[in-house]
Design a protein around this motif. Structure first.
Motif, PDB file in Angstrom:
ATOM      1  N   ASP A 257      11.193  -2.986  -2.744  1.00  0.00           N
ATOM      2  CA  ASP A 257      10.756  -2.579  -1.413  1.00  0.00           C
ATOM      3  C   ASP A 257      11.913  -1.954  -0.644  1.00  0.00           C
ATOM      4  O   ASP A 257      11.758  -0.901   0.009  1.00  0.00           O
ATOM      5  CB  ASP A 257      10.200  -3.803  -0.672  1.00  0.00           C
ATOM      6  CG  ASP A 257       9.762  -3.474   0.751  1.00  0.00           C
ATOM      7  OD1 ASP A 257       8.729  -2.802   0.915  1.00  0.00           O
ATOM      8  OD2 ASP A 257      10.476  -3.898   1.689  1.00  0.00           O
ATOM      9  N   ALA A 258      13.079  -2.550  -0.727  1.00  0.00           N
ATOM     10  CA  ALA A 258      14.252  -2.034  -0.012  1.00  0.00           C
ATOM     11  C   ALA A 258      14.643  -0.657  -0.535  1.00  0.00           C
ATOM     12  O   ALA A 258      15.010   0.242   0.233  1.00  0.00           O
ATOM     13  CB  ALA A 258      15.417  -3.009  -0.141  1.00  0.00           C
ATOM     14  N   TRP A 259      14.549  -0.451  -1.849  1.00  0.00           N
ATOM     15  CA  TRP A 259      14.900   0.865  -2.419  1.00  0.00           C
ATOM     16  C   TRP A 259      13.920   1.932  -1.935  1.00  0.00           C
ATOM     17  O   TRP A 259      14.329   3.053  -1.590  1.00  0.00           O
ATOM     18  CB  TRP A 259      14.895   0.795  -3.937  1.00  0.00           C
ATOM     19  CG  TRP A 259      15.412   2.078  -4.560  1.00  0.00           C
ATOM     20  CD1 TRP A 259      16.709   2.412  -4.779  1.00  0.00           C
ATOM     21  CD2 TRP A 259      14.631   3.204  -4.976  1.00  0.00           C
ATOM     22  NE1 TRP A 259      16.795   3.679  -5.332  1.00  0.00           N
ATOM     23  CE2 TRP A 259      15.531   4.190  -5.458  1.00  0.00           C
ATOM     24  CE3 TRP A 259      13.267   3.475  -4.999  1.00  0.00           C
ATOM     25  CZ2 TRP A 259      15.107   5.418  -5.950  1.00  0.00           C
ATOM     26  CZ3 TRP A 259      12.829   4.705  -5.490  1.00  0.00           C
ATOM     27  CH2 TRP A 259      13.746   5.675  -5.962  1.00  0.00           C
ATOM     28  N   LEU A 260      12.642   1.599  -1.918  1.00  0.00           N
ATOM     29  CA  LEU A 260      11.647   2.564  -1.451  1.00  0.00           C
ATOM     30  C   LEU A 260      11.926   3.000  -0.013  1.00  0.00           C
ATOM     31  O   LEU A 260      11.817   4.188   0.319  1.00  0.00           O
ATOM     32  CB  LEU A 260      10.243   1.969  -1.524  1.00  0.00           C
ATOM     33  CG  LEU A 260       9.530   2.003  -2.883  1.00  0.00           C
ATOM     34  CD1 LEU A 260       8.216   1.256  -2.794  1.00  0.00           C
ATOM     35  CD2 LEU A 260       9.284   3.445  -3.322  1.00  0.00           C
ATOM     36  N   LEU A 261      12.318   2.055   0.814  1.00  0.00           N
ATOM     37  CA  LEU A 261      12.553   2.351   2.227  1.00  0.00           C
ATOM     38  C   LEU A 261      13.940   2.956   2.478  1.00  0.00           C
ATOM     39  O   LEU A 261      14.257   3.271   3.621  1.00  0.00           O
ATOM     40  CB  LEU A 261      12.372   1.065   3.045  1.00  0.00           C
ATOM     41  CG  LEU A 261      10.940   0.508   3.049  1.00  0.00           C
ATOM     42  CD1 LEU A 261      10.907  -0.843   3.749  1.00  0.00           C
ATOM     43  CD2 LEU A 261       9.977   1.486   3.711  1.00  0.00           C
ATOM     44  N   GLY A 262      14.716   3.097   1.403  1.00  0.00           N
ATOM     45  CA  GLY A 262      15.991   3.803   1.516  1.00  0.00           C
ATOM     46  C   GLY A 262      17.093   3.007   2.133  1.00  0.00           C
ATOM     47  O   GLY A 262      18.052   3.576   2.685  1.00  0.00           O
TER      48      GLY A 262
ATOM     49  N   GLY B 146       7.484   7.189   6.299  1.00  0.00           N
ATOM     50  CA  GLY B 146       8.334   8.333   5.992  1.00  0.00           C
ATOM     51  C   GLY B 146       8.862   8.389   4.578  1.00  0.00           C
ATOM     52  O   GLY B 146       9.711   9.244   4.266  1.00  0.00           O
ATOM     53  N   VAL B 147       8.383   7.511   3.696  1.00  0.00           N
ATOM     54  CA  VAL B 147       8.825   7.538   2.305  1.00  0.00           C
ATOM     55  C   VAL B 147       8.247   8.775   1.619  1.00  0.00           C
ATOM     56  O   VAL B 147       7.057   9.076   1.752  1.00  0.00           O
ATOM     57  CB  VAL B 147       8.390   6.250   1.562  1.00  0.00           C
ATOM     58  CG1 VAL B 147       8.739   6.334   0.084  1.00  0.00           C
ATOM     59  CG2 VAL B 147       9.048   5.031   2.209  1.00  0.00           C
TER      60      VAL B 147
ATOM     61  N   ARG C  13       0.838  -1.201   0.000  1.00  0.00           N
ATOM     62  CA  ARG C  13       0.000   0.000   0.000  1.00  0.00           C
ATOM     63  C   ARG C  13       0.874   1.253   0.000  1.00  0.00           C
ATOM     64  O   ARG C  13       1.833   1.343   0.758  1.00  0.00           O
ATOM     65  CB  ARG C  13      -0.913   0.008   1.221  1.00  0.00           C
ATOM     66  CG  ARG C  13      -1.943  -1.115   1.274  1.00  0.00           C
ATOM     67  CD  ARG C  13      -2.670  -1.089   2.611  1.00  0.00           C
ATOM     68  NE  ARG C  13      -1.716  -1.287   3.711  1.00  0.00           N
ATOM     69  CZ  ARG C  13      -1.954  -0.920   4.969  1.00  0.00           C
ATOM     70  NH1 ARG C  13      -3.099  -0.330   5.294  1.00  0.00           N
ATOM     71  NH2 ARG C  13      -1.037  -1.138   5.907  1.00  0.00           N
ATOM     72  N   VAL C  14       0.509   2.194  -0.833  1.00  0.00           N
ATOM     73  CA  VAL C  14       1.255   3.445  -0.872  1.00  0.00           C
ATOM     74  C   VAL C  14       1.174   4.150   0.474  1.00  0.00           C
ATOM     75  O   VAL C  14       2.172   4.720   0.955  1.00  0.00           O
ATOM     76  CB  VAL C  14       0.720   4.345  -2.000  1.00  0.00           C
ATOM     77  CG1 VAL C  14       1.379   5.718  -1.959  1.00  0.00           C
ATOM     78  CG2 VAL C  14       0.966   3.690  -3.355  1.00  0.00           C
ATOM     79  N   ASP C  15       0.011   4.117   1.126  1.00  0.00           N
ATOM     80  CA  ASP C  15      -0.137   4.764   2.430  1.00  0.00           C
ATOM     81  C   ASP C  15       0.790   4.152   3.470  1.00  0.00           C
ATOM     82  O   ASP C  15       1.259   4.848   4.383  1.00  0.00           O
ATOM     83  CB  ASP C  15      -1.588   4.667   2.912  1.00  0.00           C
ATOM     84  CG  ASP C  15      -2.482   5.680   2.235  1.00  0.00           C
ATOM     85  OD1 ASP C  15      -1.950   6.561   1.536  1.00  0.00           O
ATOM     86  OD2 ASP C  15      -3.714   5.593   2.396  1.00  0.00           O
ATOM     87  N   SER C  16       1.067   2.858   3.359  1.00  0.00           N
ATOM     88  CA  SER C  16       1.975   2.214   4.298  1.00  0.00           C
ATOM     89  C   SER C  16       3.379   2.792   4.171  1.00  0.00           C
ATOM     90  O   SER C  16       4.046   3.079   5.170  1.00  0.00           O
ATOM     91  CB  SER C  16       1.992   0.706   4.060  1.00  0.00           C
ATOM     92  OG  SER C  16       2.907   0.065   4.915  1.00  0.00           O
TER      93      SER C  16
ATOM     94  N   ARG D  85       9.904   9.536  -4.098  1.00  0.00           N
ATOM     95  CA  ARG D  85      10.576   8.235  -4.164  1.00  0.00           C
ATOM     96  C   ARG D  85       9.636   7.195  -4.784  1.00  0.00           C
ATOM     97  O   ARG D  85      10.061   6.356  -5.584  1.00  0.00           O
ATOM     98  CB  ARG D  85      11.031   7.799  -2.772  1.00  0.00           C
ATOM     99  CG  ARG D  85      12.137   6.752  -2.816  1.00  0.00           C
ATOM    100  CD  ARG D  85      12.962   6.757  -1.554  1.00  0.00           C
ATOM    101  NE  ARG D  85      14.087   5.829  -1.640  1.00  0.00           N
ATOM    102  CZ  ARG D  85      15.263   6.116  -2.175  1.00  0.00           C
ATOM    103  NH1 ARG D  85      15.486   7.317  -2.670  1.00  0.00           N
ATOM    104  NH2 ARG D  85      16.232   5.218  -2.216  1.00  0.00           N
ATOM    105  N   VAL D  86       8.359   7.249  -4.420  1.00  0.00           N
ATOM    106  CA  VAL D  86       7.371   6.342  -5.025  1.00  0.00           C
ATOM    107  C   VAL D  86       7.280   6.610  -6.526  1.00  0.00           C
ATOM    108  O   VAL D  86       7.314   5.682  -7.347  1.00  0.00           O
ATOM    109  CB  VAL D  86       5.996   6.510  -4.357  1.00  0.00           C
ATOM    110  CG1 VAL D  86       4.955   5.624  -5.052  1.00  0.00           C
ATOM    111  CG2 VAL D  86       6.069   6.178  -2.870  1.00  0.00           C
ATOM    112  N   VAL D  87       7.177   7.882  -6.898  1.00  0.00           N
ATOM    113  CA  VAL D  87       7.093   8.237  -8.320  1.00  0.00           C
ATOM    114  C   VAL D  87       8.359   7.805  -9.055  1.00  0.00           C
ATOM    115  O   VAL D  87       8.304   7.294 -10.180  1.00  0.00           O
ATOM    116  CB  VAL D  87       6.853   9.751  -8.489  1.00  0.00           C
ATOM    117  CG1 VAL D  87       6.947  10.148  -9.964  1.00  0.00           C
ATOM    118  CG2 VAL D  87       5.489  10.151  -7.919  1.00  0.00           C
TER     119      VAL D  87
END
Length: 312
Positions: free
Chosen positions: A307-312, A259-260, A251-254, A264-266
């Protein structure tokens, strides 16, 4: 002016697969000067979640998308669906069906069908000849189906190219109204797109098989020419199935709550959509850089590395 729509259903939070389709749709619209309508498809009864509509509107805005009209809610005005069903009944194009799921399943075992997601309806309740009726009647333990002609239908898709399909072979006479009296997705989307003057439809390729049914309803309702269709490859999990809860929390909201940043999502969606490299981008920057011709033809697989990239 051409018009398109973002049409989420508030049955839950938006995940990365939904958002990729919406963002590409929005980018194409902004590149070509189309108007964007936000339509909330909230006819799906028990599956609709009260807070979900507000949340998904907020999520689209957080990502940087905007719209020129809406949000428009399907449940706000059921009269156009009733009028369409009345017209189909008066033309003899639909008929009542009292079949249960188990009957349809039993019949389909002995009848080949071409759609892997739906059972083919055998025509158990179909009258021998079209039967015009004064009006459509809701519920009373009966659904309503449209009479489907035999033979092939063809249509052109901007991304997928020329398409040929047989509604009769794939699903047979399909539902236009449920036993509870609600219009089906196939009927509602045609009524809404026609009355909202939507002439550009950009959506996931899981709906490619719905297009012949919707074109048939355009014809039977006298709703004018169908939209121009653009069907995009889906985002799937490592198992090749459409991205969903079984693949974890996408989920994008998750991600937002962790803090993403929206950029970063885009940026990750951009890397799935033909842009080189992977870097943070605003929605506006994505709309400037995106080119439909570079969109990969294959479905995108969401991986643990994503997933790891999104979370930095």
């Amino acid at each position: 002016m051409p018009r398109t729509r973002l049409a989420p259903s508030p049955t839950g939070a938006l995940h990365l697969g939904n958002v990729r389709t919406f963002l590409v749709n929005w980018a194409i619209a902004r590149q070509h000067g189309w108007e964007v309508v936000l339509r909330i498809e909230d006819l799906d009864g028990p599956r609709i979640k009260e807070q979900a509509a507000r949340d998904l509107i907020a999520t689209l805005g957080w990502l940087g998308m905007d719209w020129d009209e809406g949000p428009l809610y399907q449940t706000a005005d059921p009269a156009p669906y009733r009028a369409a069903l009345d017209r189909l009944a008066q033309q003899g194009d639909i008929y009542p069906c009292a079949c249960t799921r188990s009957q349809i399943a039993a019949d389909s075992l002995s009848a080949p069908h071409g759609d892997q997601h739906e059972l083919r309806y055998s025509g158990r309740c179909r009258p021998d000849h079209p039967t015009p009726l004064p009006a459509w009647s809701a519920g009373e333990g009966q659904a309503w189906r449209v009479r489907v002609p035999e033979g092939q239908q063809t249509f052109d898709d901007v991304f997928c190219g020329p398409q040929t399909a047989s509604i009769d072979a794939a699903v047979g006479d399909f539902l236009v109204s449920t036993k509870g009296g609600a219009p089906s997705y196939q009927l509602a989307v045609v009524v809404d797109d026609a009355r909202q003057r939507i002439d550009q439809v950009v959506r996931g390729d899981d709906l490619l098989t719905s297009t012949p049914r919707q074109e048939l309803l355009y014809e039977k309702l006298g709703a004018g020419p169908p939209p121009t269709w653009t069907h995009l490859p889906l985002v799937v999990g490592p198992d090749g199935r459409r991205l969903a809860k079984r693949h974890g929390d996408t989920r994008v909201d998750s991600y937002r709550q962790q803090g993403v940043r929206p950029e970063r999502v885009v940026g990750m969606i951009a890397s799935w959509s033909g842009l080189e490299g992977r870097e943070e981008l605003s929605a506006a920057e994505f709309a400037t850089a995106f080119k439909l011709a570079r969109l990969p033809r294959e479905r995108v697989t969401f991986t643990p590395e994503d997933d790891a990239w999104l979370l930095g």
